[in-house]
Structures are given as C-alpha cells and as structure tokens.
Design a protein around this motif. Structure first.
Motif: not given
Length: 330
Positions: A100-126
C-alpha cells in the motif's frame, strides 16, 4: 472462534499470531501462498493459488473470521469477499507496507524511501477500493503504513509486529569486546539501504577494528543464531520505520540502527531505543556506537525491555481479540 489467516506470510506474522490464538483456545491457522528462503512453517499450511481456490468454498463455510494479509484474499479479484460478507462472517485486512506504499505520498515525508517493490499507484488504489467495498476495518503495524490506508476504511487499527520471545534469549553486547561484530541482513538491499550502509562500513574500516557480516539468503532460524553473536545490528535506513529485524534484534538485547521518520517516531512510545539514522547519517551513527561499548550495552538492555513491553505476541493477540470482538458481522 475459528480464525483464518491468509494468504501471504509476511515476517512470520500469520504463524506467530495463529499460534498464540490457538494457545488461547481458538481454532486458528495460516494459509500461505508465498514461499521464500526464510522458510516460515509454524502454524502454517503452505499451499498455492490453485489449491486455495479449490478449498475456498469449504474455508468460507468453516471459518468464523477471516484475517487477510498483504491485500490478499482467497480468490482472484476479491470475489470471495462478497461471499464471506453474505454469510455474515467477520473480516479484516492487515496491510504491511509495500502492498500500500503509494510512491509519491511516501516521498512527501521521506526523501530516502524506496518504493520499487510497490505496485503502480493505480493498482494499489483499485485493490484498496475493491477490498474496502466489503471489508470495513484494517490493521497496520505502525503509523508509517497508517497514512496510506486510512481514507479507504471505516477504521484502521495499529497493532505492532509480534514475536514469540521464548526463543530469543538476550545476549547483551559485552562492554570489553575487542573487535565488535556488526550485522546487516538485507532481504531487499534497495529497500534496506544496503549500499549506503556498506559504503559507511568500508570508510570506517580505515580507522576502526571491527568485523562486518552481511546475512542473506538464509532461513530464519539460522539467521537468528547469527544475530545472537552481534554487538550491533543495522536494519533498514530508508523506509522511515523499523521492521521485524529491529524487533528481533531488540529481543536479543542488541543495539539497533534504523531510520524512523520524525513524524512517525512521535507516535511510538518515548522509550523506543532504536538509534536513528538515514543514509546521510548512518556512518556517524555506526561510528558513535563503535566508540561507545557502554552505550551499546545500555541500548541492548533497553531494547529487550521494549520488545517485552510492546512486541510480545501476547500483547499483539490481546489487541487482536479486542478488535475481533468488535468487528461487524457481514
């Protein structure tokens, strides 16, 4: 109560929770379709997607409550959720982070975060929309994950990672050790920040005498044996919160370095003893703890006390039983 856990085992949690629920008199078991070198097996029925689908009708009829994990369920496209709801059974979804780690949302509070293991935002949202159409409540392990799912569910509970403390006899770092041992165990080096950690290690090797071991591709039981020898454990320094390795390290009485975002840290108990460091500060953090064996020992003792107070499986299942009792039926 007959409690189903499934279908993806993350960090041994389905097995640990099922085992403690069984000890309390419930009929509980985890059905796992995700198999890795970690080799989790306690209180699990290790299966596959095809077999689980074949068993789904029986499982839906048999169990009273369905505790799903990692945005998974019994059938493709969550077709089972409507069936479970129509039968008046209870359900809850347990999210763990990368599901559930939405890519842009994760980076809002954390410039170091890696979200490469999360699906595309639209997939998680759906997925979240599909799940929450039938499942009213969710569980997360901390407030780093909480923000990604709070708008989708009527209620989101925070239940910390649980461990069985019995196998974790503390081995506190010795204050007089001549050559400290530093361990790092990257299940995913990109996610954990291994490049930055090992760059810091190489630099510090020029001035300090210590041993470094990278633990990977090893089953869980064997890894725990190695953790017992450590004087310092470096966990994940990009995510913004701590994970299972940090909890196990604290249970073993080891000082831990990990990155906990300041806004997330404020939600944890004040006595959290993790030494906070990100990729920019990890070298300084390791150096500080290399130079202070007394501090390593103190942090190790505080870590064991913290694990006992907040991460023991008994604490987690106390919380689960209260949540289960108040879940809506159907």
């Amino acid at each position: 109560m007959r409690i189903f856990h499934g279908t993806i085992e993350i960090a041994g949690q389905m097995g640990i929770l099922s085992g403690e629920l069984k000890r309390r008199g419930h009929l509980a078991n985890g059905y796992n379709i995700f198999h890795s070198y970690l080799g989790y097996k306690d209180h699990l029925y290790n299966t596959n997607v095809v077999e689980l689908e074949q068993m789904s009708k029986h499982l839906i009829n048999f169990f009273d409550l369905f505790h799903f994990h990692y945005a998974s369920s019994l059938l493709k496209q969550y077709k089972d959720l409507e069936m479970i709801k129509d039968k008046g059974k209870k359900m809850i979804m347990h999210h763990w982070g990368n599901d559930v780690r939405f890519h842009e949302q994760a980076r809002e509070n954390n410039p170091y975060v890696y979200t490469g293991d999360s699906p595309a935002n639209v997939v998680m949202h759906n997925r979240l929309n599909a799940i929450s159409q039938y499942v009213d409540e969710a569980i997360v392990q901390d407030y780093e994950v909480y923000t990604y799912v709070e708008k989708y569910y009527k209620k989101v509970h925070v239940v910390p990672i649980s461990i069985d403390l019995a196998p974790f006899e503390p081995h506190f770092p010795k204050k007089d050790v001549k050559r400290p041992l530093i361990l790092h165990a990257p299940t995913n080096p990109d996610f954990k920040g291994t490049v930055a950690i090992e760059a810091a290690i190489r630099q510090l090797k020029k001035s300090y005498d210590f041993e470094y071991r990278r633990i990977e591709k090893m089953n869980h039981e064997a890894a725990i044996q190695l953790y017992q020898e450590a004087d310092l454990i470096v966990d994940q320094i990009r995510c913004g919160s701590y994970g299972l390795l940090s909890v196990e390290a604290m249970a073993l009485g080891k000082p831990v370095i990990a990155f906990v975002r300041s806004d997330v840290a404020n939600k944890f108990p004040a006595e959290l003893p993790i030494w906070n460091a990100n990729p920019d500060t990890v070298m300084t953090a390791i150096q500080t703890l290399l130079e202070n064996p007394k501090l390593r020992n103190e942090l190790g003792k505080k870590g064991r006390a913290y694990a006992e107070k907040y991460h023991a499986k008994e604490i987690g299942v106390d919380m689960l039983e209260r949540i289960y009792a108040n879940l809506p039926s159907g």
